[in-house]
Motif scaffolding. Sequence first.
Motif, PDB file in Angstrom:
ATOM      1  N   PRO A  65       0.821  -1.769   0.048  1.00  0.00           N
ATOM      2  CA  PRO A  65      -0.127  -0.127   0.143  1.00  0.00           C
ATOM      3  C   PRO A  65       0.684   1.255   0.222  1.00  0.00           C
ATOM      4  CG  PRO A  65      -1.133  -1.096   1.184  1.00  0.00           C
ATOM      5  CD  PRO A  65      -0.078  -2.467   0.713  1.00  0.00           C
ATOM      6  N   GLU A  82     -10.509   7.204   9.982  1.00  0.00           N
ATOM      7  CA  GLU A  82      -9.788   7.822   8.826  1.00  0.00           C
ATOM      8  C   GLU A  82      -8.535   7.168   8.865  1.00  0.00           C
ATOM      9  OE1 GLU A  82      -8.296  11.282  11.382  1.00  0.00           O
ATOM     10  OE2 GLU A  82     -10.127   9.870  11.293  1.00  0.00           O
ATOM     11  N   GLN A  84      -8.224   3.398   9.180  1.00  0.00           N
ATOM     12  CA  GLN A  84      -9.134   2.255   8.997  1.00  0.00           C
ATOM     13  C   GLN A  84      -8.434   1.211   8.127  1.00  0.00           C
ATOM     14  OE1 GLN A  84     -12.730   1.170  11.015  1.00  0.00           O
ATOM     15  NE2 GLN A  84     -11.320   1.236  13.340  1.00  0.00           N
ATOM     16  N   SER A  85      -9.380   2.445   6.740  1.00  0.00           N
ATOM     17  CA  SER A  85      -8.916   1.534   6.103  1.00  0.00           C
ATOM     18  C   SER A  85      -7.417   1.305   5.333  1.00  0.00           C
ATOM     19  CB  SER A  85      -9.663   2.211   4.261  1.00  0.00           C
ATOM     20  OG  SER A  85      -9.139   3.281   4.421  1.00  0.00           O
ATOM     21  N   VAL A  86      -6.569   2.373   5.774  1.00  0.00           N
ATOM     22  CA  VAL A  86      -5.031   1.707   5.151  1.00  0.00           C
ATOM     23  C   VAL A  86      -4.434   1.005   5.606  1.00  0.00           C
ATOM     24  CG1 VAL A  86      -2.827   2.712   5.965  1.00  0.00           C
ATOM     25  CG2 VAL A  86      -4.961   4.905   5.204  1.00  0.00           C
ATOM     26  N   GLU A  88      -6.127  -2.250   7.185  1.00  0.00           N
ATOM     27  CA  GLU A  88      -7.076  -3.066   6.286  1.00  0.00           C
ATOM     28  C   GLU A  88      -6.630  -3.348   4.743  1.00  0.00           C
ATOM     29  OE1 GLU A  88     -11.271  -1.816   6.199  1.00  0.00           O
ATOM     30  OE2 GLU A  88     -11.353  -2.082   8.015  1.00  0.00           O
ATOM     31  N   ALA A  89      -5.744  -1.907   4.619  1.00  0.00           N
ATOM     32  CA  ALA A  89      -5.466  -2.567   2.937  1.00  0.00           C
ATOM     33  C   ALA A  89      -4.001  -3.118   3.185  1.00  0.00           C
ATOM     34  CB  ALA A  89      -4.384  -1.181   2.135  1.00  0.00           C
ATOM     35  N   HIS A  90      -3.102  -2.829   4.453  1.00  0.00           N
ATOM     36  CA  HIS A  90      -1.930  -2.526   4.671  1.00  0.00           C
ATOM     37  C   HIS A  90      -2.134  -4.513   5.360  1.00  0.00           C
ATOM     38  CE1 HIS A  90       0.910  -0.012   4.504  1.00  0.00           C
ATOM     39  NE2 HIS A  90       0.466   0.925   4.515  1.00  0.00           N
ATOM     40  N   GLN A  92      -4.618  -6.897   4.557  1.00  0.00           N
ATOM     41  CA  GLN A  92      -4.343  -7.323   3.029  1.00  0.00           C
ATOM     42  C   GLN A  92      -3.787  -7.829   2.436  1.00  0.00           C
ATOM     43  OE1 GLN A  92      -6.903  -5.788   0.173  1.00  0.00           O
ATOM     44  NE2 GLN A  92      -6.902  -7.100  -1.418  1.00  0.00           N
ATOM     45  N   GLN A 135      -7.484  -8.234  11.958  1.00  0.00           N
ATOM     46  CA  GLN A 135      -7.227  -9.199  10.710  1.00  0.00           C
ATOM     47  C   GLN A 135      -6.706  -9.652   9.692  1.00  0.00           C
ATOM     48  OE1 GLN A 135      -9.121  -6.796   8.843  1.00  0.00           O
ATOM     49  NE2 GLN A 135      -9.104  -6.115  10.771  1.00  0.00           N
TER      50      GLN A 135
END
Length: 172
Positions: A65, A82, A84-86, A88-90, A92, A135
Amino acid sequence: MQLKPYVRSLAVAVSLAVMAGCSSGGGTQEGSMDGIAGGNGAGSGQVSGSGLGQGADQMAGARIPEVRTIYFAYDSDAIRPEFQSVLEAHAQFLRGNPDASVVLQGHTDERGTREYNLALGERRAGAVERFLSVQGVSPSQVEVVSYGEERPAARGGNEEAYAQNRRVVFAY
């Protein structure tokens, strides 16, 4: 034995050269964030010089990412919504690349004692580590390091500089 002073001087010079070479900051950090002057949106910070080489971005067809820095509120280790999506990308990326590993570098601003800031930096990196674990990221892929106030991203004694220094950096 006139050679002895020259050998001693040479040893001192070599030692100083080695120490100077070891004192690099470990890459540059560029970043901006929501609410900070010059920011173009939440979570746009990133680290350059990740030390992975070009082949690492192509592990299992996935890319690391781009956003590699998340920021924290004053005296807090709570992950801001703000980012959390960062995270989640890491997560994944790490789940999809079991051979990849990351060092979570916890940082603080300069306020507080050195010991307190080292502990706060560790708590921040630990919070990110726990998020990644929930995760499904293997604990063997994650290492936590705290630098406290020792490696500021921004110099200065104002809130803008403080906000840029309260962070966790993903170092692949």
